[in-house]
Every structure is written in C-alpha cells, then in structure tokens.
Design an enzyme around this catalytic site. Structure first.
Site, PDB file in Angstrom:
ATOM      1  CD1 TRP B 366      -2.032  -2.213   1.324  1.00  0.00           C
ATOM      2  CD2 TRP B 366      -3.264  -0.745   0.386  1.00  0.00           C
ATOM      3  NE1 TRP B 366      -3.687  -2.835   1.576  1.00  0.00           N
ATOM      4  CE2 TRP B 366      -4.218  -1.540  -0.225  1.00  0.00           C
ATOM      5  CE3 TRP B 366      -3.818   0.193  -0.970  1.00  0.00           C
ATOM      6  CZ2 TRP B 366      -5.248  -1.874  -0.899  1.00  0.00           C
ATOM      7  CZ3 TRP B 366      -4.602  -0.168  -1.439  1.00  0.00           C
ATOM      8  CH2 TRP B 366      -5.660  -1.125  -1.642  1.00  0.00           C
ATOM      9  CG  ASN B 368       6.959   0.908  -2.393  1.00  0.00           C
ATOM     10  OD1 ASN B 368       7.521   1.768  -2.821  1.00  0.00           O
ATOM     11  ND2 ASN B 368       6.840  -0.223  -0.863  1.00  0.00           N
ATOM     12  CD1 TRP B 369      -1.230   0.466  -3.856  1.00  0.00           C
ATOM     13  CD2 TRP B 369      -1.414   0.745  -6.191  1.00  0.00           C
ATOM     14  NE1 TRP B 369      -2.519   0.939  -3.908  1.00  0.00           N
ATOM     15  CE2 TRP B 369      -2.855   1.092  -5.736  1.00  0.00           C
ATOM     16  CE3 TRP B 369      -1.787   0.495  -7.250  1.00  0.00           C
ATOM     17  CZ2 TRP B 369      -4.176   1.315  -6.167  1.00  0.00           C
ATOM     18  CZ3 TRP B 369      -2.860   1.175  -8.128  1.00  0.00           C
ATOM     19  CH2 TRP B 369      -4.176   1.278  -7.580  1.00  0.00           C
ATOM     20  N   PRO B 372       1.481   9.552  -5.359  1.00  0.00           N
ATOM     21  CG  PRO B 372       1.034   9.431  -7.932  1.00  0.00           C
ATOM     22  CD  PRO B 372       1.153   7.972  -7.152  1.00  0.00           C
ATOM     23  CB  VAL B 373      -3.132   8.083  -3.211  1.00  0.00           C
ATOM     24  CG1 VAL B 373      -4.165   7.738  -1.437  1.00  0.00           C
ATOM     25  CG2 VAL B 373      -3.888   8.134  -4.261  1.00  0.00           C
ATOM     26  CG  HIS B 374       2.513   6.197   0.381  1.00  0.00           C
ATOM     27  ND1 HIS B 374       1.663   6.271   1.739  1.00  0.00           N
ATOM     28  CD2 HIS B 374       4.017   6.780   0.528  1.00  0.00           C
ATOM     29  CE1 HIS B 374       3.232   5.692   2.568  1.00  0.00           C
ATOM     30  NE2 HIS B 374       3.927   6.297   1.520  1.00  0.00           N
ATOM     31  CE1 TYR B 382       1.103   7.493   9.935  1.00  0.00           C
ATOM     32  CE2 TYR B 382       2.710   9.273  10.142  1.00  0.00           C
ATOM     33  CZ  TYR B 382       2.581   8.000  10.741  1.00  0.00           C
ATOM     34  OH  TYR B 382       2.468   7.555  11.609  1.00  0.00           O
ATOM     35  CG  HIS B 407     -10.000   1.825  -2.742  1.00  0.00           C
ATOM     36  ND1 HIS B 407      -9.302   2.471  -2.313  1.00  0.00           N
ATOM     37  CD2 HIS B 407      -9.578   0.991  -3.731  1.00  0.00           C
ATOM     38  CE1 HIS B 407      -8.204   2.114  -2.631  1.00  0.00           C
ATOM     39  NE2 HIS B 407      -8.229   1.171  -3.810  1.00  0.00           N
TER      40      HIS B 407
END
Lengths: 487, 487
Positions: B366, B368-369, B372-374, B382, B407
C-alpha cells in the site's frame, strides 16, 4: 533532467525499504519551508534510465499464478468428469490381468524367461575365460544371444494378443535394460581378457594401486577397506552367478568388477524412498486416468480431420498434465526408485541424473537427464568407436541412433504400431541440437533454456497424440474415425 | 559413505558443465585399469546431503508453463465464444453515448461543471490572502465547497438514469482526484499564510536558501536555474488561474509553489507513452469483453445458490484475466499516462510507484503501489494528525479509512449499489496487514511476498463477483435470479 533523474532514482532505489524513516527525516528539514515541498526530479522505475532492475517479486507471482491456474483446472476437470480414478482398474493394469487373457500371464512368463539369456551369457564368458570356447566363437554366441534377447519380445508380443499395454511395456523395458547390461558385461570381460593376455604380470599391481586410490578420502573406515582389499575381485573370479545378478539388479548399466559400496543401509532414507515410489506411482496413474485419457480421447477427431485450432488447443491442454506426469515419473524413476535399489544393494554411486533443468541447449539436457544410459553410451559405444578410428560426428550419431531405436522399441512394440514418431522424434534431436545451440549463442543462455523446456513440454504430447491416432486407426480401422467425425 | 558422497557430489556440481572434458580426462587415467571403472561414491542431486541448490532453470519453466496455459485459455475461449471484441461498442462506452440517453451527455456536463468549485476555491484563497475574507469564514467556505464537490456526483448519478457505467466511473474518479488536489491546495496555502504571519521577515531568506539547495546536483543548467530563481513564485503571487490549472493537470496530488521542472520534452519518450496508452486501453477493453464478462455472467448462479465448488472454479477463472487487466491498468495509468502528462507539462518528479511487486507484506504494497496518493496521505493527513497530537495508530487508521471511503465511492456510486464490499475490502487490509507481517516474520520474506500477491490476485475478483451479484439483484430483482437458477 535525465542525469538528475538517474541520481534521484538511485538514491530512491536504495532507500525503498527505509522510505518512511527518510520521509520522517525529510519532513523535519522541510518544516523550515512554508509550502513543505515534497517533489524532486526523478524517473519512474520502469523507465530505462532509472537503472532499476529488481523484479524478483514477479518470480513468486509466476509460481502463484501457475498454482491458481492448476487448482482451477483441477476443479474444472472434477466438475466436468467427476472422479475417474479407479484403483481396481490399476490392479488389473499393474498385474497385467485382463478379461481377454483370463488366467494367462504372458508378460510374467517373458520376465521369468529373461534368466535364460543371462545364464547363457555367463556360461559363454566362463568358457571364454577358461579358453574352452575360442574367442571368435564366443563373440558370435554373444551377438546371437543379444539379438535373440532384443527380438524375442517383438515376436512374442506381435503373435500373442493377450498382453496388456502396461505388461507389454514392462517387458520391452526389462529386455532393453537387460540388453544394455549384458552388452556392458561382455565388453568389460573382454577388456579384462585382453589385459590379462597383454600383460598378465601387471594386472595384480594395478588393481592394488586402484584400491589405494579409492581408500584416499575415507580414512575412518580404513580397516574395512583393507579387508575389502583382500576381497577385491579379479578376472576371472568375478564370473559367477551372484556377481552377475548383483550387477543386473544394481542401478547402473555399466559393469565393473568392484563397485563402490556403502557400509550401511540408512533406514530413514530407505523408508522415504519407498513412500515416494508407492505414492508417486499412484499420483501418475491419477494424472493419467483423470486428465490425460479424456484429453487424448477428445483429440482424436481434431487430429484426424486436421482442424489446426482445435488440435493446438488439445495439444496445449494435454501438454501440462503430460509434463507433470513426466516430471513425477522422472523423480520416481531416477531419484526414488534407483536410490531405493542402491540403498538396499549398498551401491554407493547415486549419480543418476545431472542438473538437466538448467540445460541451455538440447545436448546438455540429453547428457544430463539419464546418466546411467549416458554413461553406458560413452563407455560402451562412443569411446570404443573413437578408439576404432571413427570421427566424433559419426560416433555421436551412432549414440543417437541407438537411443532412437530403443525409444521406438519401447513405444512401438507394446502399441504394435510400427510408425516412426518416437524414432523420428529422437532423430529430430540432431538438427534441433544445432538450432538450440545457435539460439543459445545468439540470444543467451536464458533463451537456450526456454527452447529446451519448450521442446520437452510440447514435443512429448505431440508424439503421444500421433501414436494414439495411429493406434486407433490400426486397431479399429478408418471406418470408426469416419463414424466419429460425423458425430 | 555420506562424507564420501558429499565430497564426490561437490566435485561433480562444480564440473557439471565441463562433464565431457573431465570424462575424457578420466578416461585416459582409467585406461590403465582392465575394467575401466566409471563409478564413484556420490549422492543424487535431490538428496539433502548433496548440497546442490541450483534450480534456476525452473524459473524459466514456470514462466513457460504460464504462457502455454495462457495461450491454451485464449484458444479455448475463442473456440467457445468466438470473437466478442466489438470496437463500435467501445466508442459508445468511451464517449458515454448510450441508446437510452440519446444525445444527453451528463458525464461530460459534470466534467465541465467541475471548473466551478475550482474557481470558487481560487477566489476564496485570493480573498484570504488579501485578508478581504476572515480566516474562519474562508475555511468554512472551503469545507462546504469540498463537501459539495464530493457529494455532487453521488446525487446527480443517483437521480439521473442516463449515465453509462464508464461515464459515471470517469466522473467519480475525476471528482475524487479534484477533491484531494483542492484539499492539498488549500492546506499548502494555509501553511504559507501562517508562515507569512509568524515570521514575515524570514520568508524571503528561506525561499532563497531552498532554491540554492535545489541547484546542487544540476550544475550544468545553473544558468537556467539562476534565471528560474528570479522567477521563483512566493505566496501570494502563486494565486492565479494558470498556476492552479497547472497543478490540477500535473501528475501529483500534492501542491507546492515551485514544482521541479524538466528543461525539454523528450519526443521519443512522449511518443512511446502515447502508443502505450492507446494500445493499452484497447488491450484492457479486449480482456474485459472477451474474458471477464462471460466469466462474471457465468458466476451469477453459483454465487447466488452458494455452490462452493463452482463458485471457487469461477473465482479462479476470473482471477487470471482480472489480474492481467489490473496489471495492464496499473502500467498504463501509473507509468504511461502519468509520464505522458509529466512530459508534456515539464513536470520532473516521475516517482509515481515504488517496487510494490517485491513487497513482503500488505503495508509495503500500500505504501508503494500508488505514490501520489501515499504522498498526499502522509503530507496532508498523517503528519498533520500527528502534529495535532494523535498517536500513530489513529493517524494510520484515518488514512486507511479515507482510502477505503474513496475506493467505495469510486465503485458504489457508478454501480448505484451502496454495499460495503470495497469499503470492507479496504478496511480488511488492517487485520490482513498484521497477519501478513507475522507471516513474514515467521516464514521469511518469500512467504510474505506470496501472501501479498495472493490477496491481490484473489481479493479483487471476489469483490467484483459480489458487486456484480448485488448489481443484478438491485437492477432486476430476486425474481430474475430465481428464474435463472431453474435453467
């Protein structure tokens, strides 16, 4: 930007696992900036100039997708055909019992009869050793004996209709192995005889120096070795029944007077091998009954009417269970069964196969997958031919020719269809070997390995389908095929 | 024997490739022996005490079997369904044109309308910067604006029946991205405003030191950099239409005043990305039409009557094309499309994804994929929550909660089935993350990687089937299902 990007990505690649710590550190540094910048020039990992090349996760991915596909095919097959495995049928097949033949057991009779040429061979050798039989007569008797040995099952299976397919296959396999073993036995004894004639005085000394060599690495058991030295067999003391039957049972095709021996039977090891053989044979029969037979039966019509799309689909469908059965068979035959035999007989040389799965061309595969036959072919055919003055290409072709003959023999005789698919398949290895070597040279060892695997995975089901098609045609005639194709 | 065997096998392992040369050398040594011995004590390669572990050939084997299985499924599908690919239908789907809606284009209208909240956001920021609007009022306007932005598509799609599935999905995706981008825009500008208030005198100096830092690795273009320094945007000069639209188009969700830029557009690179996007979209649509839709349709009955064997078979059948489509989608979206955008806009930070394929647990995947969202989640949710005094677990859960909401939003709104499969699937990641981490610790990183891949490959089709089942039930009622199950 690209230089910058490469620089950036290199830093990133190293720190992927530490991403969070670095992000936390960077965050502190950024706090002094009002807009907390989080971007920097860098390339995507899939871009060539990112220099990133760690895709090991996709290896696990491939094995997982393979398993998922496999489980689905198992379920699909179960939903379509139910459970087709029938242990009672196995019993019939394995014992060679058949409704047609009733209480006749021609395979068993032929297996027992195989002792006759063995004894004949031993007696001839005794005669040659004691010089009762002249050399030329003895060799003539051996050649006739071996020719009769290999032709006998062909004739009997052709005449008798009461053979089961498995029974006939077992007999041809047994007689093929016996042929190769006796060839080796006769040749080694003839070498010993020549050596005795040429320099009788040297013989004793050389055997001793050889046993000293063998003592080298194994100092702990030097006491046993020294007693073994005294027992060391020398020509013609080896020519007795116990010795020849030990050789016939031992997991090798190459005779020698003093096989390397182990000093104990490992009980755990033996137990594991027995379990593997018992379960493995069941597994192969399951794959055969549940997956291969329906697919082969369904392939008949597409193959006979030359429907290429359907034939290819059937071929690929057959390829996977066939290949898995072949892999199981390889493991059970060459690891479990031969190690089991070796353990029971204290036979120490367990090198029955090389790492053929890493082979980069067809040649390497053929040299590595069946080491007993490979060793036999080198020792008893290739090098003797080289010594006789033939060049390497002729000798290699002879080895391939003999190998192709035995493949054809072990397939065509039980099926009673004297087509040349197996022979042709084996002889096709010669041009294929050149092709695979040039592919290896041109595209690297990974491509060579892929070509070798492809030829194994796809070549076998092709031959099986062709044989099945011809088998049906020979057994039931073209009429049946025509009838089928109307359905 | 075992010590001896290990010794022998080690020698053998090293010399597998040189087998023939050694055999030739040994042959010369053997010539002095009368029986030419060819056996020596050694273990089989599969035995534990052989110490052999080179099975790299089986990696090629796995990929080959995977390809063969894939080609066979393609052929089987072709034989069963013929060609189901219909480019005219694509055109309808992609343009949102539908027989039902006629000339209405509600998706297009909503897309154009999305400019309104953007302009409203910019105007509010302008008002806040010039202190025309008080801070609290401005923030209130922003919150209302963002809430309306995210709720509008839900309401419109629920009321209007003329949306195509793809059109509705495109709209929810667009509005989700816009929501995250405007959140970032508002938050960054508020940081700048706070910084300006707290230490107005320091602002100029810090921006300069930042630009010096950035100059570091890129010495060659120092001339351009220094001219760029003069152009460096400072709050509130960034608050204009061109700047906000550049940010909205740029491949990032995190706003900053001075994005790193490339100095030229690489034509070849751009051309490749365009080709990838065009061909890749076609490929995904092919997989969808030809493989996924028939399987999903066939899964309806087994799922509704809870036939576990058949449902599992359908699930596994769907898993492979779904997973391939997802991989294609990932590549096209995160590599081709975002790089294309970046190249056109001179945007230099192309780090859109990490090496998630090597992830050893769900967390790493989650992280790494979707970088942009992370990055957005860390920077705008966070760390602000940590700064506000919440602990790490709460902040992480909040990130997962927002992610799960989006989602669900992007799936449920277009399908108009407000079930919680996607939300539940996302929230299930939290316990799954603990499980996968403990598996990684207990069984090593390879097992962790396999667990991560399994959850990706099998979790998605499970959710798809559940949504499809509910979609049909909601749209046509239970009666249809009952009717189906009688067939």
């Amino acid at each position: 930007m690209s230089e910058n990007g490469v620089e950036g990505i290199r830093r990133r690649t190293k720190s992927v696992t530490r991403a969070e710590e670095i992000q936390a550190e960077e965050k502190k540094a950024r706090k002094s900036q009002p807009d907390k910048p989080c971007h920097q020039p860098r390339d995507s990992l899939f871009s060539w100039n990112s220099g990133f090349d760690n895709f090991t996760g996709f290896i696990n991915w491939a094995f997982l997708l393979l398993s998922i596909g496999g489980v689905r095919l198992l379920l699909e097959n179960f939903l379509k055909y139910g459970i087709r495995i029938d242990p009672i049928q196995w019993l019939y097949i394995l014992t060679g019992y058949d409704d047609q033949s009733g209480s006749e057991h021609p395979a068993l009779i032929l297996a027992i009869y195989s002792n006759v040429p063995v004894i004949l061979c031993l007696l001839t050798e005794k005669g040659l050793a004691t010089e009762i039989i002249p050399n030329k007569t003895g060799m003539f008797v051996h050649v006739i004996n071996l020719l009769v040995l290999i032709l006998l099952p062909m004739a009997v299976i052709h005449v008798k209709d009461t053979f089961s397919l498995i029974g006939a296959s077992a007999v041809t396999t047994l007689y093929s192995v016996l042929f190769l073993k006796l060839w080796s036995y006769v040749q080694v004894n003839s070498w010993c005889r020549i050596a005795r004639q040429n320099h009788k005085s040297n013989l004793r000394r050389q055997s001793l120096s050889y046993s000293n060599l063998r003592k080298g690495p194994n100092n702990s058991s030097s006491k046993e070795e020294s007693t073994e030295d005294l027992k060391l067999a020398h020509y013609p003391d080896n020519l007795h029944v116990k010795d020849i039957y030990y050789f016939l049972l031992a997991p090798t095709l190459c005779y020698e007077l003093n096989f390397p021996k182990t000093d104990r039977i490992r009980k755990r090891f033996l137990f594991k091998r027995i379990v593997e053989v018992v379960l493995g044979v069941q597994l192969i029969l399951c794959i055969l009954q549940q997956y291969m037979i329906p697919t082969i039966k369904n392939s008949l019509i597409p193959f006979s009417v030359l429907d290429y799309t359907k034939s290819t689909e059937r071929l690929l469908k057959l390829a996977i269970p066939n290949h898995l059965a072949w892999l199981c068979m390889f493991y059970i035959m060459f690891h479990s069964w031969l190690n089991l035999l070796g353990e029971v007989l204290h036979f120490a040389d367990r090198s029955f196969y090389g790492d053929w799965w890493n082979a980069n061309n067809i040649d390497t595969f053929w040299r590595n997958w069946n080491l007993p036959v490979h060793r036999w072919a080198l020792r008893h055919l290739y090098f003797p031919m080289i010594d006789m003055g033939y060049n390497k290409v002729v000798a290699s072709t002879a080895v391939f020719f003999i190998s192709a003959f035995f493949h054809e023999y072990m397939v065509s005789v039980p099926l009673k269809t004297y087509k040349i698919w197996a022979f042709g398949g084996m002889m096709a290895q010669i041009p294929l070997s050149f092709v695979s070597k040039s592919i290896e040279k041109a595209y690297g060892s990974r491509f060579g390995n892929l070509v070798f695997w492809s030829s194994i995975i796809l070549g076998q089901p092709l031959c099986i389908m062709m044989y099945y098609h011809d088998y049906i045609v020979v057994k039931y005639g073209e009429s049946l095929l025509e009838e089928y194709s109307h359905l």
